[in-house]
Design a protein around this motif. Sequence first.
Motif, short mmCIF file in Angstrom:
data_model
loop_
_atom_site.label_atom_id
_atom_site.label_comp_id
_atom_site.label_asym_id
_atom_site.label_seq_id
_atom_site.Cartn_x
_atom_site.Cartn_y
_atom_site.Cartn_z
N ASP A 92 0.90 -1.21 0.00
CA ASP A 92 -0.02 0.00 0.00
C ASP A 92 1.01 1.36 0.04
OD1 ASP A 92 -2.54 1.24 2.28
OD2 ASP A 92 -1.73 2.20 0.36
N ALA A 93 0.55 2.16 -0.87
CA ALA A 93 1.52 3.23 -1.04
C ALA A 93 1.32 4.26 -0.06
CB ALA A 93 1.27 3.72 -2.54
N LEU A 94 0.21 4.17 0.47
CA LEU A 94 -0.15 5.02 1.78
C LEU A 94 -0.43 6.50 1.25
CD1 LEU A 94 1.65 3.70 4.96
CD2 LEU A 94 -0.79 3.26 4.09
N SER A 95 -0.17 6.75 0.02
CA SER A 95 -0.22 8.36 -0.51
C SER A 95 -0.60 8.32 -1.90
CB SER A 95 0.92 9.18 0.00
OG SER A 95 2.10 8.67 -0.82
N ASN A 97 -2.82 8.17 -5.33
CA ASN A 97 -4.15 7.75 -5.56
C ASN A 97 -3.69 5.98 -6.02
OD1 ASN A 97 -5.94 9.73 -5.53
ND2 ASN A 97 -5.24 10.62 -7.47
N THR A 98 -2.69 5.75 -5.90
CA THR A 98 -2.48 4.11 -6.20
C THR A 98 -2.33 3.57 -4.92
OG1 THR A 98 -1.04 5.01 -8.28
CG2 THR A 98 -0.91 2.74 -7.38
N PRO A 99 -3.40 2.63 -4.82
CA PRO A 99 -3.49 2.00 -3.47
C PRO A 99 -2.65 0.91 -3.17
CG PRO A 99 -5.45 1.47 -4.73
CD PRO A 99 -4.63 2.57 -5.52
N LEU A 100 -2.26 -0.02 -4.36
CA LEU A 100 -1.62 -1.03 -4.23
C LEU A 100 -0.51 -1.02 -5.18
CD1 LEU A 100 -3.45 -4.19 -3.54
CD2 LEU A 100 -2.21 -2.75 -1.77
#
Lengths: 112, 117
Positions: A92-95, A97-100
């Motif tokens: 999870d990028a945590l920032s 718009n790319t969640p995974l």
Amino acid sequence: ELKVEQNPLFLSMQEGKNYTIYCNYSTTSDRLYWYRQDPGKSLESLFVLLSNGAVKQEGRLMASLDTKARLSTLHITAAVHDLSATYFCAVDALSGNTPLVFGKGTRLSVIA
Amino acid sequence: DTAVSQTPKYLVTQMGNDKSIKCEQNLGHDTMYWYKQDSKKFLKIMFSYNNKELIINETVPNRFSPKSPDKAHLNLHINSLELGDSAVYFCASSQAPWRGDLSYEQYFGPGTRLTVT
């Protein structure tokens, strides 16, 4: 930008042996997922790791997460042929718009 | 019950044609995704929709256009197909990616193998 690296990308191992697949990632995250993909099939969720030190086990597979080292491991114990598949980790990028962000996958072949 | 379904499973078509792939999820998730998996198995996200609204649009050609009629459906339309579009396309869904304790594990559909000749 989050980068996820898996190694090895290809792994051929004998039945009964142990081995570890590594998943390194480049930025802070405490959420990591492991998926399995059989040839010609979809991705199946194996483990969800949501905190530092998380450890999950299912049968001959055990996954762990060290967020300080930005490292997850997938350990295979006493491999059997049925474990032959491609294993992906996803972080999870945590920032943004790319969640995974997925690693390139480790193609595991267990031979007799 | 199938959680995430896609149709068709296989699609063989000629260059220049227009085709669509459909995806439906019955998990009650708010967010849906399209991924492309190439011949080397590398998985790349193309689009993501949250509750019918586009939230991710990675660098893909304009020939690819997603459409979400409702939050349970996300279709992918491809115009003027090219040889390089040949791949497996996966639809996935998850809870909304809020930055809380909620895990938004993604559930994948069976994939659509597209072959462009």
